[in-house]
Design a protein around this motif. Structure first.
Motif, PDB file in Angstrom:
ATOM      1  N   GLN A  58       8.379  -7.965  12.130  1.00  0.00           N
ATOM      2  CA  GLN A  58       9.824  -8.048  11.974  1.00  0.00           C
ATOM      3  C   GLN A  58      10.215  -7.455  10.636  1.00  0.00           C
ATOM      4  N   ALA A  59      10.960  -6.365  10.705  1.00  0.00           N
ATOM      5  CA  ALA A  59      11.481  -5.724   9.511  1.00  0.00           C
ATOM      6  C   ALA A  59      12.812  -6.373   9.142  1.00  0.00           C
ATOM      7  N   ARG A 102       4.653  -7.652  26.263  1.00  0.00           N
ATOM      8  CA  ARG A 102       5.281  -7.288  24.990  1.00  0.00           C
ATOM      9  C   ARG A 102       6.466  -8.207  24.683  1.00  0.00           C
ATOM     10  N   ASP A 103       6.757  -9.087  25.587  1.00  0.00           N
ATOM     11  CA  ASP A 103       7.898  -9.988  25.453  1.00  0.00           C
ATOM     12  C   ASP A 103       7.533 -11.171  24.567  1.00  0.00           C
ATOM     13  N   LYS A 104       8.135 -11.241  23.407  1.00  0.00           N
ATOM     14  CA  LYS A 104       7.787 -12.300  22.455  1.00  0.00           C
ATOM     15  C   LYS A 104       8.122 -13.685  23.004  1.00  0.00           C
ATOM     16  N   ARG A 105       9.018 -13.774  23.942  1.00  0.00           N
ATOM     17  CA  ARG A 105       9.378 -15.073  24.505  1.00  0.00           C
ATOM     18  C   ARG A 105       8.259 -15.675  25.341  1.00  0.00           C
ATOM     19  N   GLN A 106       7.294 -14.846  25.724  1.00  0.00           N
ATOM     20  CA  GLN A 106       6.187 -15.325  26.542  1.00  0.00           C
ATOM     21  C   GLN A 106       5.052 -15.914  25.709  1.00  0.00           C
ATOM     22  N   TYR A 107       5.150 -15.812  24.400  1.00  0.00           N
ATOM     23  CA  TYR A 107       4.098 -16.320  23.532  1.00  0.00           C
ATOM     24  C   TYR A 107       4.469 -17.711  23.048  1.00  0.00           C
ATOM     25  N   THR A 108       3.525 -18.619  23.193  1.00  0.00           N
ATOM     26  CA  THR A 108       3.796 -20.028  22.927  1.00  0.00           C
ATOM     27  C   THR A 108       3.528 -20.422  21.480  1.00  0.00           C
ATOM     28  N   TYR A 109       2.444 -19.892  20.938  1.00  0.00           N
ATOM     29  CA  TYR A 109       2.004 -20.307  19.611  1.00  0.00           C
ATOM     30  C   TYR A 109       2.202 -19.165  18.617  1.00  0.00           C
ATOM     31  N   TRP A 110       2.687 -19.519  17.438  1.00  0.00           N
ATOM     32  CA  TRP A 110       2.964 -18.524  16.410  1.00  0.00           C
ATOM     33  C   TRP A 110       2.408 -18.988  15.069  1.00  0.00           C
ATOM     34  N   GLY A 111       1.905 -18.030  14.324  1.00  0.00           N
ATOM     35  CA  GLY A 111       1.483 -18.316  12.967  1.00  0.00           C
ATOM     36  C   GLY A 111       2.590 -17.928  12.001  1.00  0.00           C
ATOM     37  N   GLN A 112       2.424 -18.273  10.746  1.00  0.00           N
ATOM     38  CA  GLN A 112       3.378 -17.807   9.757  1.00  0.00           C
ATOM     39  C   GLN A 112       3.077 -16.332   9.500  1.00  0.00           C
ATOM     40  N   GLY A 113       4.000 -15.606   9.002  1.00  0.00           N
ATOM     41  CA  GLY A 113       3.831 -14.173   8.843  1.00  0.00           C
ATOM     42  C   GLY A 113       3.123 -13.782   7.564  1.00  0.00           C
ATOM     43  N   THR A 114       2.692 -12.534   7.547  1.00  0.00           N
ATOM     44  CA  THR A 114       2.117 -11.944   6.345  1.00  0.00           C
ATOM     45  C   THR A 114       2.828 -10.618   6.104  1.00  0.00           C
ATOM     46  N   LEU A 115       3.253 -10.398   4.869  1.00  0.00           N
ATOM     47  CA  LEU A 115       4.098  -9.256   4.555  1.00  0.00           C
ATOM     48  C   LEU A 115       3.269  -8.003   4.296  1.00  0.00           C
ATOM     49  N   VAL A 116       3.674  -6.937   4.959  1.00  0.00           N
ATOM     50  CA  VAL A 116       3.079  -5.620   4.740  1.00  0.00           C
ATOM     51  C   VAL A 116       4.173  -4.694   4.215  1.00  0.00           C
ATOM     52  N   THR A 117       3.923  -4.093   3.073  1.00  0.00           N
ATOM     53  CA  THR A 117       4.878  -3.168   2.471  1.00  0.00           C
ATOM     54  C   THR A 117       4.199  -1.826   2.266  1.00  0.00           C
ATOM     55  N   VAL A 118       4.796  -0.789   2.827  1.00  0.00           N
ATOM     56  CA  VAL A 118       4.239   0.555   2.717  1.00  0.00           C
ATOM     57  C   VAL A 118       5.251   1.436   2.005  1.00  0.00           C
ATOM     58  N   SER A 119       4.839   1.992   0.892  1.00  0.00           N
ATOM     59  CA  SER A 119       5.731   2.853   0.128  1.00  0.00           C
ATOM     60  C   SER A 119       5.335   4.312   0.287  1.00  0.00           C
ATOM     61  N   PRO A 152       5.850   4.168   5.966  1.00  0.00           N
ATOM     62  CA  PRO A 152       6.887   3.278   5.426  1.00  0.00           C
ATOM     63  C   PRO A 152       7.588   2.472   6.518  1.00  0.00           C
ATOM     64  N   GLU A 153       7.718   3.030   7.695  1.00  0.00           N
ATOM     65  CA  GLU A 153       8.375   2.316   8.787  1.00  0.00           C
ATOM     66  C   GLU A 153       7.532   1.180   9.355  1.00  0.00           C
ATOM     67  N   ASP A 154       6.294   1.047   8.895  1.00  0.00           N
ATOM     68  CA  ASP A 154       5.460  -0.089   9.285  1.00  0.00           C
ATOM     69  C   ASP A 154       5.744  -1.309   8.414  1.00  0.00           C
ATOM     70  N   THR A 155       6.560  -1.139   7.400  1.00  0.00           N
ATOM     71  CA  THR A 155       6.898  -2.255   6.515  1.00  0.00           C
ATOM     72  C   THR A 155       7.590  -3.364   7.298  1.00  0.00           C
ATOM     73  N   VAL A 185       0.840  -1.191   0.000  1.00  0.00           N
ATOM     74  CA  VAL A 185       0.000   0.000   0.000  1.00  0.00           C
ATOM     75  C   VAL A 185       0.875   1.242   0.000  1.00  0.00           C
ATOM     76  N   GLN A 186       0.232   2.372  -0.245  1.00  0.00           N
ATOM     77  CA  GLN A 186       0.905   3.662  -0.158  1.00  0.00           C
ATOM     78  C   GLN A 186       0.785   4.201   1.271  1.00  0.00           C
ATOM     79  N   ALA A 187       1.700   5.060   1.620  1.00  0.00           N
ATOM     80  CA  ALA A 187       1.639   5.701   2.934  1.00  0.00           C
ATOM     81  C   ALA A 187       0.294   6.407   3.098  1.00  0.00           C
ATOM     82  N   GLY A 188      -0.265   6.276   4.280  1.00  0.00           N
ATOM     83  CA  GLY A 188      -1.557   6.877   4.567  1.00  0.00           C
ATOM     84  C   GLY A 188      -2.741   5.955   4.343  1.00  0.00           C
ATOM     85  N   GLU A 189      -2.518   4.862   3.658  1.00  0.00           N
ATOM     86  CA  GLU A 189      -3.602   3.912   3.400  1.00  0.00           C
ATOM     87  C   GLU A 189      -3.753   2.933   4.566  1.00  0.00           C
TER      88      GLU A 189
END
Length: 125
Positions: free
Chosen positions: A38-39, A107-124, A87-90, A11-15
């Motif tokens: 994760q960038a 906010r500690d990621k080590r405390q989370y047991t279950y994880w899904g696969q990621g989905t990519l967000v790109t902001v230009s 753009p920094e949300d990419t 998406v574009q910035a602001g969207e």
């Protein structure tokens, strides 16, 4: 709990974008759900979390006021509405789950047991 994130895109910035996290397993309704991102070349960082009662939320300062986390336990789904994207949300966005116990909406990621696969967000810009 098995998780699968979706809804990413370019998406574009602001969207806006709306991410979804589909979960399997009855334990979803009693889980704390978190979103992380994760960038490239960076550590995975906390974005938002929501309690199992949907009454408490926690946001990273960088997304507060722009992102909204929610859940629909009837559909075993958690959502992340992202407005005014920058753009920094990419990043690759991941959903995660943990049992409803101390330290809660951490906010500690080590405390989370279950994880899904990621989905990519790109902001230009």
């Amino acid at each position: 709990v098995q998780l699968q994130a979706s809804g990413g895109g370019s998406v574009q910035a602001g969207e806006s974008l709306r991410l979804s996290c589909a979960a399997s397993g009855r334990a979803f309704t009693n889980s704390i759900i978190g979103w992380f991102r994760q960038a490239p070349g960076q550590e995975r960082e906390f974005v938002a979390a929501i309690s199992w009662t949907d009454s408490n939320t926690n946001y990273a300062d960088s997304v507060k006021g722009r992102f909204t986390i929610s859940r629909d336990d009837a559909k075993n789904t958690a959502m992340l509405q992202m407005n005014n994207l920058k753009p920094e949300d990419t990043a690759i966005y991941y959903c995660a789950a943990r049992k409803p116990r101390y330290p809660g909406l951490t906010r500690d990621k080590r405390q989370y047991t279950y994880w899904g696969q990621g989905t990519l967000v790109t902001v230009s810009s």
